[in-house]
Design a protein around this motif. Structure first.
Motif, PDB file in Angstrom:
ATOM      1  N   ARG A 124     -41.736  41.412   8.448  1.00 37.53           N
ATOM      2  CA  ARG A 124     -41.975  40.386   9.463  1.00 37.53           C
ATOM      3  C   ARG A 124     -43.341  39.727   9.262  1.00 37.53           C
ATOM      4  NH1 ARG A 124     -38.916  40.718  14.340  1.00 37.53           N
ATOM      5  NH2 ARG A 124     -37.520  42.525  14.475  1.00 37.53           N
ATOM      6  N   GLU A 125     -44.335  40.540   8.796  1.00 33.78           N
ATOM      7  CA  GLU A 125     -45.704  40.056   8.664  1.00 33.78           C
ATOM      8  C   GLU A 125     -46.406  40.802   7.531  1.00 33.78           C
ATOM      9  OE1 GLU A 125     -47.210  39.144  13.182  1.00 33.78           O
ATOM     10  OE2 GLU A 125     -46.771  41.240  12.699  1.00 33.78           O
ATOM     11  N   ARG A 182     -51.585  38.037   9.098  1.00 36.01           N
ATOM     12  CA  ARG A 182     -52.381  38.146  10.320  1.00 36.01           C
ATOM     13  C   ARG A 182     -53.402  39.264  10.167  1.00 36.01           C
ATOM     14  NH1 ARG A 182     -49.459  34.945  13.604  1.00 36.01           N
ATOM     15  NH2 ARG A 182     -47.181  34.992  13.449  1.00 36.01           N
ATOM     16  N   GLN A 188     -47.651  45.426  16.552  1.00 38.15           N
ATOM     17  CA  GLN A 188     -46.571  44.491  16.252  1.00 38.15           C
ATOM     18  C   GLN A 188     -45.435  44.613  17.268  1.00 38.15           C
ATOM     19  OE1 GLN A 188     -43.552  44.702  12.901  1.00 38.15           O
ATOM     20  NE2 GLN A 188     -44.869  43.068  12.104  1.00 38.15           N
ATOM     21  N   PHE A 228     -43.514  45.477   8.137  1.00 36.67           N
ATOM     22  CA  PHE A 228     -44.657  44.738   7.617  1.00 36.67           C
ATOM     23  C   PHE A 228     -45.208  45.414   6.370  1.00 36.67           C
ATOM     24  CE2 PHE A 228     -46.125  47.669  10.916  1.00 36.67           C
ATOM     25  CZ  PHE A 228     -47.095  48.402  10.270  1.00 36.67           C
TER      26      PHE A 228
END
Length: 351
Positions: free
Chosen positions: A268-269, A297, A149, A162
Motif C-alpha cells: 500500500r505504501e 511517506r 497504517q 508496506f
C-alpha cells in the motif's frame, strides 16, 4: 491502566519510549557513546518512569522472546555476535553487553524480542545463509508502522501492507510486510549501504580481507563516512562533498524496496523511518524513484523505541495484543545462526 516501555539501541542514540494505556507519555534519547560508557542514566530513567507491566529491552540481532532472568552469556553472545577470536573492547553498538547487563540487574520486568530471522512468518528458504533480515529494533519499527497504517487507512492489522525503509544514523535496512506480517527483509549488515556502514558486503571482498574482517569493517564504508550528526541534516544534505553519498543512499534504498516487491508485490505504501528520513528532500527523492510502486511517506516519531513499546503493550495483553499475535512474535524461535548452509559455518564460535 497499563504502563510499558521500549528501548531502541541505535548507532547514534539509545531511545526510550513509555506508553500508558497505549498512548505515548514519555520519550527520551541518550547518546549511544555515553550510554555505552555508563549505562546508569538510561537504567535510572527507566526505573524512575516505572513501575511497568513490561519493558522490551535492546536485543541487538534478537532473541526468541527471552525474559531477563533467562539471559546468560549465551544469550548475550547471540545478541551482539562477536567472534571468539575478536579483540576485547566495545565491538558493535557501544557497550551493548554492559548496557544489557545493567538493565537485567535493575529488576525491571524485561523481555528481549526477536529479529526478523526468528519469525515464523518469513519462509525458511528466505532465511538461507542469512543472519540479518532485520534486527530486533527493525521488527519494533515495523510494529509501529503497522499500527500507524492501520489507523490512518482505517484497516485491520491483517490488511496492512508496506515496505519499510529504515535509514538510520549508521545502517540502512528494508523489511516487507504483507497481510500484517513480516515476510522478508534486507537487514542493515546485509542490505543497502548506510550512512556509516557498508551494508551488504561482496563475498570476494570478505575473502580478500581475511583476518582483517572485523566488526569495525561492518560498521565502516558508509555513504557519508563517519559524519558528525551534530552539524544537522540540512547542512549535511547541502554539503557538496556528500553529494554522491546521498545518491548512493537514495538509490540503495530504492533498490532494496524494489527487490522486496518480489516478496510483497502490492504494498500500500513505502514507509521511511530512521534518522536520515528527516533529511530535507529525502522522502521526495525516494518518492520520485518509487512512485510507480506505491506512495512514499515518512514514519513519524522515535519509530523503533515507540514500536518496542507497542510490542511490549501487546505482549502484556493490552491495546496491541492483536498486532503482536499477527506478527507471530510469541512464536519466534531458534537463533540467528540456524540457517547458515555455507562451508565453515559449523566452526563459528562466539565470545
Amino acid at each position: 491502566m497499563t504502563r510499558v516501555a521500549g528501548v531502541d539501541p541505535g548507532t547514534v542514540s539509545f531511545d526510550v519510549c513509555v506508553l500508558e494505556d497505549g498512548d505515548v507519555v514519555f520519550e527520551r534519547s541518550f547518546s549511544t557513546e555515553d550510554v555505552g560508557a555508563d549505562p546508569a542514566p538510561l537504567v535510572e530513567t527507566l526505573v524512575e518512569q516505572g513501575p511497568f507491566d513490561l519493558v522490551l529491552g535492546p536485543a541487538g540481532y534478537g532473541l526468541p522472546l527471552v525474559p531477563a532472568e533467562q539471559v546468560g552469556e549465551r544469550e548475550l553472545a547471540l545478541m551482539v555476535l562477536v567472534r571468539e577470536d575478536a579483540p576485547h573492547g566495545r565491538a558493535g553498538i557501544g557497550g551493548m553487553r554492559a548496557i544489557v547487563r545493567a538493565l537485567v540487574a535493575s529488576g525491571l520486568p524485561l523481555v528481549f524480542g526477536p529479529g526478523a530471522i526468528h519469525l515464523p512468518t518469513i519462509p525458511a528458504y528466505r532465511k538461507w545463509n542469512r543472519i540479518d533480515l532485520g534486527t530486533a529494533d527493525k521488527v519494533a519499527s515495523v510494529a509501529l508502522c503497522i499500527a500507524n497504517q492501520a489507523r490512518r487507512l482505517g484497516v485491520g492489522f491483517a490488511e496492512t501492507s508496506f515496505v519499510m525503509l529504515e535509514l538510520g544514523g549508521g545502517f540502512s535496512a528494508a523489511l516487507a510486510v504483507d497481510g500484517g506480517r513480516i515476510v522478508d527483509g534486507l537487514g542493515g549488515s546485509a542490505g543497502p549501504i548506510g550512512a556509516r556502514a557498508c551494508g551488504a558486503l561482496d563475498a570476494e571482498v570478505a575473502y580478500l580481507l581475511g583476518a582483517a574482517l572485523s566488526k569495525q569493517t561492518v560498521f565502516s564504508g558508509g555513504a557519508l563516512g563517519d559524519v558528525d550528526h551534530s552539524a544537522g541534516l540540512e547542512s549535511l544534505r547541502r554539503d557538496p562533498r556528500h553529494r554522491e553519498g546521498w545518491l548512493a543512499l537514495e538509490e540503495g534504498a530504492a533498490k532494496a524496496a524494489l527487490a522486496l516487491t518480489a516478496s510483497a508485490p502490492a504494498p500500500r505504501e513505502i514507509l521511511v523511518a530512521g534518522r536520515l528520513a528527516q533529511a530535507p528532500g529525502m522522502v521526495d527523492a525516494l518518492g520520485a524513484r518509487l512512485a510507480h510502486v506505491a506512495p512514499v511517506r515518512i514514519a513519524k516519531g522515535l519509530a523503533a523505541a515507540q514500536g518496542a513499546a507497542v510490542l511490549a503493550d501487546g505482549l502484556a495483553g493490552w491495546r496491541y495484543a492483536a498486532l503482536v499475535e499477527r506478527l507471530g512474535v510469541r512464536d519466534a524461535s531458534g537463533s540467528a545462526l540456524d540457517h547458515l548452509r555455507i562451508h565453515g559455518a559449523d566452526r563459528i564460535r562466539l565470545r
